[in-house]
Every structure is written in structure tokens, then in C-alpha cells.
Design an enzyme around this catalytic site. Structure first.
Site, PDB file in Angstrom:
ATOM      1  N   HIS A  49      -0.750   1.081 -10.136  1.00  0.00           N
ATOM      2  CA  HIS A  49      -1.490   0.111  -9.317  1.00  0.00           C
ATOM      3  C   HIS A  49      -2.048  -1.019 -10.188  1.00  0.00           C
ATOM      4  O   HIS A  49      -3.247  -1.314 -10.193  1.00  0.00           O
ATOM      5  CB  HIS A  49      -2.630   0.798  -8.557  1.00  0.00           C
ATOM      6  CG  HIS A  49      -3.025   0.049  -7.317  1.00  0.00           C
ATOM      7  ND1 HIS A  49      -3.496   0.685  -6.184  1.00  0.00           N
ATOM      8  CD2 HIS A  49      -3.034  -1.274  -7.023  1.00  0.00           C
ATOM      9  CE1 HIS A  49      -3.782  -0.222  -5.253  1.00  0.00           C
ATOM     10  NE2 HIS A  49      -3.510  -1.413  -5.750  1.00  0.00           N
ATOM     11  N   ARG A  87       0.855  -1.184   0.000  1.00  0.00           N
ATOM     12  CA  ARG A  87       0.000   0.000   0.000  1.00  0.00           C
ATOM     13  C   ARG A  87       0.893   1.237   0.000  1.00  0.00           C
ATOM     14  O   ARG A  87       2.011   1.223   0.513  1.00  0.00           O
ATOM     15  CB  ARG A  87      -0.919   0.012   1.233  1.00  0.00           C
ATOM     16  CG  ARG A  87      -2.083  -0.954   1.129  1.00  0.00           C
ATOM     17  CD  ARG A  87      -3.099  -0.480   0.091  1.00  0.00           C
ATOM     18  NE  ARG A  87      -4.237  -1.376  -0.036  1.00  0.00           N
ATOM     19  CZ  ARG A  87      -4.346  -2.331  -0.946  1.00  0.00           C
ATOM     20  NH1 ARG A  87      -3.351  -2.539  -1.790  1.00  0.00           N
ATOM     21  NH2 ARG A  87      -5.438  -3.068  -1.012  1.00  0.00           N
TER      22      ARG A  87
END
Length: 311
Positions: A274, A226
Site C-alpha cells: 500500500h 481498494r
């Protein structure tokens, strides 16, 4: 008894999910969140980054299903209904995709590809001889489903692989470290660090100046966990000082990465949007359908999240 499933996501396509899920569960009522007329009729929610308070507004909710492996985006909601089970998405397709991404990026750093990219732009011919894979120490932060699979693939390629987790693990061919007291020893032997941790209060900012200083000089990092795992200013400082040589980043605190951010143009940072393990409705729908059947049967879920630990 037929179920009603509400779908809400900031990035996933409802029509693709409907096309994949409905043939598996023809009796399911699947609604995008804005078409829910009576919140009391919703049995389950399938979501990614739902706004704060939305889940609590569904009074008869019996299951929350994440659209990804991570659940921090859901648990960030301080009004999350704690009595409602939360299930993360564990899809073999996503595991394979993450393994491919991590393996590719480790090989790039191991073989010195970023340096050759810079040399090509400068018109400079300068061969470098990398160590044998057996002499390259790779470390995986996080030995869950994704981390364990990536570690196994790197072991198969001959790398010297270690892994760190909060609790003790045992994986074939992997030197396993566990707990806070072992983190320093793990970092000290890691030349290429891959972060695959869940985001919790304990792991927020774990990729920091303190961690980088414990690693061998010139080490590289790959963050596919993350964005908040990384202290961005500390990374820039470590690269400037030569303590780190390269960084590959697929996740960021703010996504999309803002225009003008220094990561975009840094010659020692690779940015990807991502994409390391995108959710695929065609395969993930099989997992979601099975978890909904478990709900209808009143059963339990193998990938239920422990709300106290955050994963």
C-alpha cells in the site's frame, strides 16, 4: 476563532503532522485523540480508519478530514454523523506519486518484465518483442483526480488509453466509457487494466471472474484502488487458467497482507505494501490547513464528499 483539531490514525505519525501543520496555523489546537479531555471542544477531526462511533462521540464536530484520497474507511462507520461535512485529501504530490507508480507498473507489464524475471530465475535466455505502445490497450477504471492524471501520463507515452467512470467524462486522447452498460465494451478492449475506483457498494468486488472473462486472454491487472475491489479467489483462478497473465496488487482487504497468504509466493503476482501514493505531511498539510481556514470562514470545500455516492 481558533480551532481544535483531533488527530486519529492507524498509520500516520502525529509528530510529523504537528511539525508540518502548526507553522501554517499557529493558533490551531492540535491534539492526538487520546489527549482530548473534552470532546465538546473538538471542531474538526483529521483521521484514517477511525474506530466506529468515535466521530459521533464529538458533539460539536463541524468537519471530518480524511488523511488520504479514499474515504471508505470513514464511511464504513454506521454511526458517522451525516450532518458533518467530510473532505477527502487531494494533494498534487499524491497524484504525482500515484501517476509514477501506475506508469511504472504499466511499463513493466507492457515490456514483459515479469516474464524476464521468471526466465532469469530459470536461467533461460528468451527474447520477447512487445507491441508498440500505440498498439497496447490500457484501461483505467475510475477517472477521478488520480485516474485522469494516470491516463494523461500514459497517453503521453503513446499508449492506446481508455477510461471508464460511472458518469460521462471527456479527457484528451482517452477513449471514455461511462455507466454499467459500457463496462463490458471497455473491458473487452483492455489488455492492461488499472483500477483506481473509489470503494462503494457498486464497485465492491468489481474485479471478478465476470470482469476477467470479458478481457482479452492474457491480460494483466493493476489494483491501486481498494483491496475489496478484487475477488481474490477469482484472480487466482484466472491466473491459473491463463485468462490473466499477471497482477500487480498494492491494496488488500486485510493489511498487512497476512503471512501465508497465497499472493506472497505466487510467481505471477507482484505485492507492494500500500505504497502507491503515501500521504506526505509536508505537502498534505498545506491542503488540510486551507480546508481548516475554510471551516473557520464558514465556507465550502471543493473536495467535499457526497455521502450518498461515497466519493
Amino acid at each position: 476563532m481558533p480551532l481544535t483539531l483531533a488527530f486519529r490514525s492507524t498509520g500516520d505519525n502525529f509528530d510529523k503532522w504537528r511539525a508540518a501543520l502548526m507553522p501554517l496555523m499557529p493558533d490551531l489546537t492540535l491534539l492526538p485523540w487520546h489527549e482530548v479531555r473534552d470532546p465538546a471542544e473538538v471542531d474538526a477531526a483529521l483521521c484514517w480508519r477511525p474506530p466506529e462511533g468515535w466521530l459521533a462521540s464529538l458533539p460539536n464536530l463541524r468537519l471530518v478530514h480524511s488523511l488520504g484520497a479514499g474515504v471508505d474507511h470513514i464511511l464504513a462507520d454506521k454511526d458517522y454523523p451525516a450532518a458533518v461535512p467530510l473532505v477527502r485529501l487531494v494533494d498534487p504530490y499524491m497524484t504525482q506519486a500515484m501517476t509514477e507508480y501506475v506508469t511504472f507498473q504499466v511499463l513493466r507489464l507492457h515490456l514483459g518484465t515479469p516474464a524476464y524475471d521468471r526466465q532469469q530465475r530459470a536461467g533461460r535466455w528468451e527474447p520477447h518483442v512487445p507491441p508498440r505502445a500505440a498498439h497496447r490497450r490500457v484501461g483505467i477504471l475510475g477517472l477521478g483526480e488520480l485516474g485522469a492524471a494516470a491516463a494523461a501520463a500514459l497517453v503521453a507515452l503513446g499508449f492506446d488509453v481508455a477510461g471508464w467512470s460511472r458518469t460521462a467524462k471527456a479527457l484528451p486522447g482517452v477513449a471514455c466509457f461511462a455507466g454499467g452498460e459500457a463496462l463490458g465494451e471497455f473491458l473487452a478492449r483492455t489488455e492492461i487494466l488499472v483500477c483506481l475506483l473509489p470503494l462503494t457498494a457498486a464497485t465492491d468486488g468489481i474485479l471478478s471472474a465476470e470482469a476477467f472473462a470479458r478481457m482479452p486472454r492474457g491480460a494483466g491487472i493493476i489494483n491501486v484502488g481498494r483491496g475489496r475491489h478484487l475477488v481474490e479467489a477469482d484472480l487466482l483462478s484466472a491466473l491459473e487458467a491463463g485468462q490473466l497473465s499477471e497482477a500487480v496488487l498494492d491494496v488488500f482487504p486485510t493489511e498487512p497482507l497476512p503471512a501465508g497468504h497465497p499472493f506472497w509466493t505466487h510467481d505471477r503476482i507482484v505485492v507492494t505494501p500500500h505504497v502507491a501514493a503515501l500521504t506526505n505531511p509536508e505537502t498534505a498539510s498545506l491542503i488540510v490547513a486551507e480546508n481548516l481556514r475554510r471551516l473557520a470562514a464558514g465556507g465550502s470545500w471543493p473536495d467535499r464528499v457526497d455521502l450518498a455516492s461515497g466519493y
